[in-house]
Design a protein around this motif. Structure first.
Motif, PDB file in Angstrom:
ATOM      1  N   GLY A 140     -15.696 -57.248  -4.642  1.00  0.00           N
ATOM      2  CA  GLY A 140     -16.908 -56.717  -4.047  1.00  0.00           C
ATOM      3  C   GLY A 140     -17.983 -56.352  -5.036  1.00  0.00           C
ATOM      4  O   GLY A 140     -19.084 -56.018  -4.656  1.00  0.00           O
ATOM      5  N   GLY A 141     -17.683 -56.394  -6.330  1.00  0.00           N
ATOM      6  CA  GLY A 141     -18.708 -56.155  -7.314  1.00  0.00           C
ATOM      7  C   GLY A 141     -19.107 -54.710  -7.488  1.00  0.00           C
ATOM      8  O   GLY A 141     -20.084 -54.404  -8.148  1.00  0.00           O
ATOM      9  N   ASP A 142     -18.385 -53.778  -6.916  1.00  0.00           N
ATOM     10  CA  ASP A 142     -18.730 -52.371  -7.040  1.00  0.00           C
ATOM     11  C   ASP A 142     -17.741 -51.631  -7.934  1.00  0.00           C
ATOM     12  O   ASP A 142     -17.621 -50.415  -7.860  1.00  0.00           O
ATOM     13  N   ASN A 143     -17.027 -52.382  -8.769  1.00  0.00           N
ATOM     14  CA  ASN A 143     -16.019 -51.785  -9.646  1.00  0.00           C
ATOM     15  C   ASN A 143     -14.967 -50.999  -8.869  1.00  0.00           C
ATOM     16  O   ASN A 143     -14.523 -49.933  -9.281  1.00  0.00           O
ATOM     17  N   VAL A 144     -14.617 -51.514  -7.694  1.00  0.00           N
ATOM     18  CA  VAL A 144     -13.585 -50.908  -6.871  1.00  0.00           C
ATOM     19  C   VAL A 144     -12.262 -51.589  -7.212  1.00  0.00           C
ATOM     20  O   VAL A 144     -12.101 -52.783  -6.964  1.00  0.00           O
ATOM     21  N   SER A 145     -11.342 -50.871  -7.806  1.00  0.00           N
ATOM     22  CA  SER A 145     -10.090 -51.483  -8.221  1.00  0.00           C
ATOM     23  C   SER A 145      -9.228 -51.805  -7.007  1.00  0.00           C
ATOM     24  O   SER A 145      -9.344 -51.179  -5.954  1.00  0.00           O
ATOM     25  N   VAL A 146      -8.358 -52.795  -7.168  1.00  0.00           N
ATOM     26  CA  VAL A 146      -7.482 -53.236  -6.094  1.00  0.00           C
ATOM     27  C   VAL A 146      -6.197 -52.418  -6.121  1.00  0.00           C
ATOM     28  O   VAL A 146      -5.505 -52.362  -7.133  1.00  0.00           O
ATOM     29  N   ALA A 147      -5.886 -51.785  -5.008  1.00  0.00           N
ATOM     30  CA  ALA A 147      -4.661 -50.980  -4.908  1.00  0.00           C
ATOM     31  C   ALA A 147      -3.500 -51.915  -4.565  1.00  0.00           C
ATOM     32  O   ALA A 147      -2.993 -51.922  -3.451  1.00  0.00           O
ATOM     33  N   TRP A 148      -3.054 -52.688  -5.557  1.00  0.00           N
ATOM     34  CA  TRP A 148      -2.081 -53.741  -5.297  1.00  0.00           C
ATOM     35  C   TRP A 148      -0.713 -53.177  -4.921  1.00  0.00           C
ATOM     36  O   TRP A 148       0.051 -53.829  -4.221  1.00  0.00           O
ATOM     37  N   GLN A 149      -0.391 -51.966  -5.376  1.00  0.00           N
ATOM     38  CA  GLN A 149       0.886 -51.373  -4.968  1.00  0.00           C
ATOM     39  C   GLN A 149       0.911 -51.123  -3.463  1.00  0.00           C
ATOM     40  O   GLN A 149       1.947 -51.269  -2.810  1.00  0.00           O
ATOM     41  N   ALA A 150      -0.236 -50.735  -2.900  1.00  0.00           N
ATOM     42  CA  ALA A 150      -0.321 -50.541  -1.452  1.00  0.00           C
ATOM     43  C   ALA A 150      -0.139 -51.868  -0.725  1.00  0.00           C
ATOM     44  O   ALA A 150       0.483 -51.921   0.343  1.00  0.00           O
ATOM     45  N   HIS A 151      -0.686 -52.945  -1.298  1.00  0.00           N
ATOM     46  CA  HIS A 151      -0.488 -54.269  -0.702  1.00  0.00           C
ATOM     47  C   HIS A 151       1.002 -54.576  -0.590  1.00  0.00           C
ATOM     48  O   HIS A 151       1.489 -55.049   0.443  1.00  0.00           O
ATOM     49  N   ILE A 152       1.724 -54.323  -1.686  1.00  0.00           N
ATOM     50  CA  ILE A 152       3.151 -54.627  -1.710  1.00  0.00           C
ATOM     51  C   ILE A 152       3.909 -53.741  -0.723  1.00  0.00           C
ATOM     52  O   ILE A 152       4.820 -54.207  -0.019  1.00  0.00           O
ATOM     53  N   GLY A 153       3.536 -52.471  -0.646  1.00  0.00           N
ATOM     54  CA  GLY A 153       4.180 -51.580   0.316  1.00  0.00           C
ATOM     55  C   GLY A 153       3.993 -52.055   1.737  1.00  0.00           C
ATOM     56  O   GLY A 153       4.941 -52.079   2.537  1.00  0.00           O
ATOM     57  N   GLY A 154       2.769 -52.435   2.097  1.00  0.00           N
ATOM     58  CA  GLY A 154       2.509 -52.944   3.443  1.00  0.00           C
ATOM     59  C   GLY A 154       3.212 -54.257   3.697  1.00  0.00           C
ATOM     60  O   GLY A 154       3.738 -54.488   4.792  1.00  0.00           O
ATOM     61  N   PHE A 155       3.254 -55.116   2.696  1.00  0.00           N
ATOM     62  CA  PHE A 155       3.897 -56.420   2.838  1.00  0.00           C
ATOM     63  C   PHE A 155       5.398 -56.272   3.084  1.00  0.00           C
ATOM     64  O   PHE A 155       5.950 -56.885   4.003  1.00  0.00           O
ATOM     65  N   LEU A 156       6.053 -55.456   2.263  1.00  0.00           N
ATOM     66  CA  LEU A 156       7.498 -55.270   2.428  1.00  0.00           C
ATOM     67  C   LEU A 156       7.829 -54.640   3.778  1.00  0.00           C
ATOM     68  O   LEU A 156       8.806 -55.009   4.422  1.00  0.00           O
ATOM     69  N   ALA A 157       6.991 -53.687   4.215  1.00  0.00           N
ATOM     70  CA  ALA A 157       7.216 -53.071   5.519  1.00  0.00           C
ATOM     71  C   ALA A 157       7.082 -54.099   6.633  1.00  0.00           C
ATOM     72  O   ALA A 157       7.888 -54.140   7.569  1.00  0.00           O
ATOM     73  N   GLY A 158       6.058 -54.955   6.554  1.00  0.00           N
ATOM     74  CA  GLY A 158       5.882 -55.979   7.571  1.00  0.00           C
ATOM     75  C   GLY A 158       7.017 -56.974   7.601  1.00  0.00           C
ATOM     76  O   GLY A 158       7.465 -57.394   8.668  1.00  0.00           O
ATOM     77  N   LEU A 159       7.511 -57.343   6.427  1.00  0.00           N
ATOM     78  CA  LEU A 159       8.593 -58.316   6.339  1.00  0.00           C
ATOM     79  C   LEU A 159       9.896 -57.761   6.925  1.00  0.00           C
ATOM     80  O   LEU A 159      10.594 -58.435   7.684  1.00  0.00           O
ATOM     81  N   VAL A 160      10.206 -56.507   6.579  1.00  0.00           N
ATOM     82  CA  VAL A 160      11.483 -55.916   6.971  1.00  0.00           C
ATOM     83  C   VAL A 160      11.459 -55.382   8.403  1.00  0.00           C
ATOM     84  O   VAL A 160      12.433 -55.502   9.144  1.00  0.00           O
ATOM     85  N   LEU A 161      10.323 -54.792   8.815  1.00  0.00           N
ATOM     86  CA  LEU A 161      10.252 -54.126  10.115  1.00  0.00           C
ATOM     87  C   LEU A 161       9.822 -55.051  11.245  1.00  0.00           C
ATOM     88  O   LEU A 161       9.773 -54.613  12.407  1.00  0.00           O
ATOM     89  N   PHE A 162       9.520 -56.292  10.936  1.00  0.00           N
ATOM     90  CA  PHE A 162       9.047 -57.234  11.951  1.00  0.00           C
ATOM     91  C   PHE A 162       9.954 -57.256  13.182  1.00  0.00           C
ATOM     92  O   PHE A 162       9.483 -57.225  14.325  1.00  0.00           O
ATOM     93  N   SER A 163      11.247 -57.304  12.969  1.00  0.00           N
ATOM     94  CA  SER A 163      12.185 -57.444  14.092  1.00  0.00           C
ATOM     95  C   SER A 163      12.127 -56.262  15.050  1.00  0.00           C
ATOM     96  O   SER A 163      12.435 -56.408  16.241  1.00  0.00           O
ATOM     97  N   LEU A 164      11.736 -55.080  14.570  1.00  0.00           N
ATOM     98  CA  LEU A 164      11.650 -53.909  15.443  1.00  0.00           C
ATOM     99  C   LEU A 164      10.503 -54.035  16.443  1.00  0.00           C
ATOM    100  O   LEU A 164      10.525 -53.393  17.493  1.00  0.00           O
ATOM    101  N   PHE A 165       9.513 -54.854  16.129  1.00  0.00           N
ATOM    102  CA  PHE A 165       8.338 -55.015  16.986  1.00  0.00           C
ATOM    103  C   PHE A 165       8.375 -56.312  17.787  1.00  0.00           C
ATOM    104  O   PHE A 165       7.675 -56.429  18.795  1.00  0.00           O
ATOM    105  N   ASP A 166       9.167 -57.261  17.349  1.00  0.00           N
ATOM    106  CA  ASP A 166       9.107 -58.605  17.915  1.00  0.00           C
ATOM    107  C   ASP A 166       9.692 -58.647  19.328  1.00  0.00           C
ATOM    108  O   ASP A 166      10.885 -58.370  19.518  1.00  0.00           O
ATOM    109  N   PRO A 167       8.897 -59.030  20.341  1.00  0.00           N
ATOM    110  CA  PRO A 167       9.418 -59.110  21.710  1.00  0.00           C
ATOM    111  C   PRO A 167      10.050 -60.458  22.044  1.00  0.00           C
ATOM    112  O   PRO A 167      10.640 -60.605  23.116  1.00  0.00           O
ATOM    113  N   VAL A 168       9.928 -61.437  21.144  1.00  0.00           N
ATOM    114  CA  VAL A 168      10.445 -62.774  21.416  1.00  0.00           C
ATOM    115  C   VAL A 168      11.905 -62.844  20.974  1.00  0.00           C
ATOM    116  O   VAL A 168      12.216 -62.520  19.824  1.00  0.00           O
TER     117      VAL A 168
END
Length: 265
Positions: free
Chosen positions: A218-246
């Motif tokens: 974005g050009g505003d010297n806003v650093s990327v919180a990549w650890q948060a990305h990984i936390g959200g990614f791992l949660a989505g990968l592991v917890l998917f089955s708890l939400f999946d209705p199919v």
């Protein structure tokens, strides 16, 4: 008796194919909500800063050591900011980057989950991203904002079914609704799928580059919180089955369905 030539019978019109990439109502509402909240930039600077302090995720809120700093929002902000930070963005580029990734992955997931499951999933993955950021930035006073942790969660959840035959990243896919409703792979089966592993390698590689290189968006010297990305990614990968209705296919059926007609996986 006169004879008349038979009129040719017109073939029945083909049913219109729905584009694979359309916005379901839940995702549309989510994007509109982010856009409306971003109108905070029109507020006077002191009020805009107050909004970020109250609704952004600040690890220092949970730290009683070092500087004695009081943040607006009180104890309530220690709870709601685990989610509300994800609805705030630094600028339009920040919003656009997240929406760009939500279009394919978020659309498929919103169709599959339905509105309620989708919104709860976005909140849960946002909280997981905030927790990962807190664990790695214990004394940080700078607020974290942005939906990237939830976006990462949608990407991780979607790859549990995205490469299965008929889904939206397969070589043989149906319309948007059908592509979003194929049976998903189990977590163990997904982690043995070559295309899923390739996706994981690229995704984690990109995030490591962002982290090590301290790149900004974005050009505003806003650093990327990549650890948060990984936390959200791992949660989505592991917890998917708890939400999946199919209903999930059996492992042997999943093996067959994960190979398209050309034999590629």
């Amino acid at each position: 008796m006169d004879s008349h030539p038979e009129s040719p019978i017109a073939p029945p019109p083909e049913a219109p194919r729905e584009p694979i990439l359309t916005l379901p109502p839940a995702l549309t509402a989510y994007i509109v909500l982010i856009a409306v909240i971003h109108l905070r930039v029109l507020l006077p600077p002191e009020l805009e800063n107050w909004t970020i302090d109250v609704f952004g995720f600040i690890p220092k809120r949970y730290d009683s050591t070092l500087l004695d700093v009081t943040f607006p929002g009180g104890d309530g902000a220690k709870v709601w900011t685990f989610v509300t930070y994800s609805l705030l963005h630094a600028n339009l580029t920040h919003i656009g980057f997240n929406v760009l990734w939500l279009l394919p992955f978020g659309s498929a997931l919103a169709r599959r989950f339905g509105a309620v499951r989708f919104f709860v999933f976005m909140a849960v993955t946002a909280a997981a991203g905030a927790l990962a950021h807190l664990l790695t930035h214990e004394h940080a006073i700078a607020p974290m904002i942005g939906a990237s942790a939830s976006v990462s969660g949608t990407m991780a959840a979607a790859i549990r079914f995205a490469f299965v035959r008929g889904s939206f990243l397969s070589f043989s896919r149906g319309d948007a609704d059908a592509a979003a409703r194929v049976p998903a792979l189990s977590l163990s089966r997904a982690l043995r799928n070559g295309r899923v592993l390739a996706f994981l390698a690229i995704w984690f590689g990109v995030n490591i580059v962002f982290g090590v290189g301290s790149l900004a968006i974005g050009g505003d010297n806003v650093s990327v919180a990549w650890q948060a990305h990984i936390g959200g990614f791992l949660a989505g990968l592991v917890l998917f089955s708890l939400f999946d209705p199919v209903p999930r296919a059996r492992d042997d059926a999943a093996d067959a369905s994960s190979v398209d007609q050309s034999g590629r996986v």
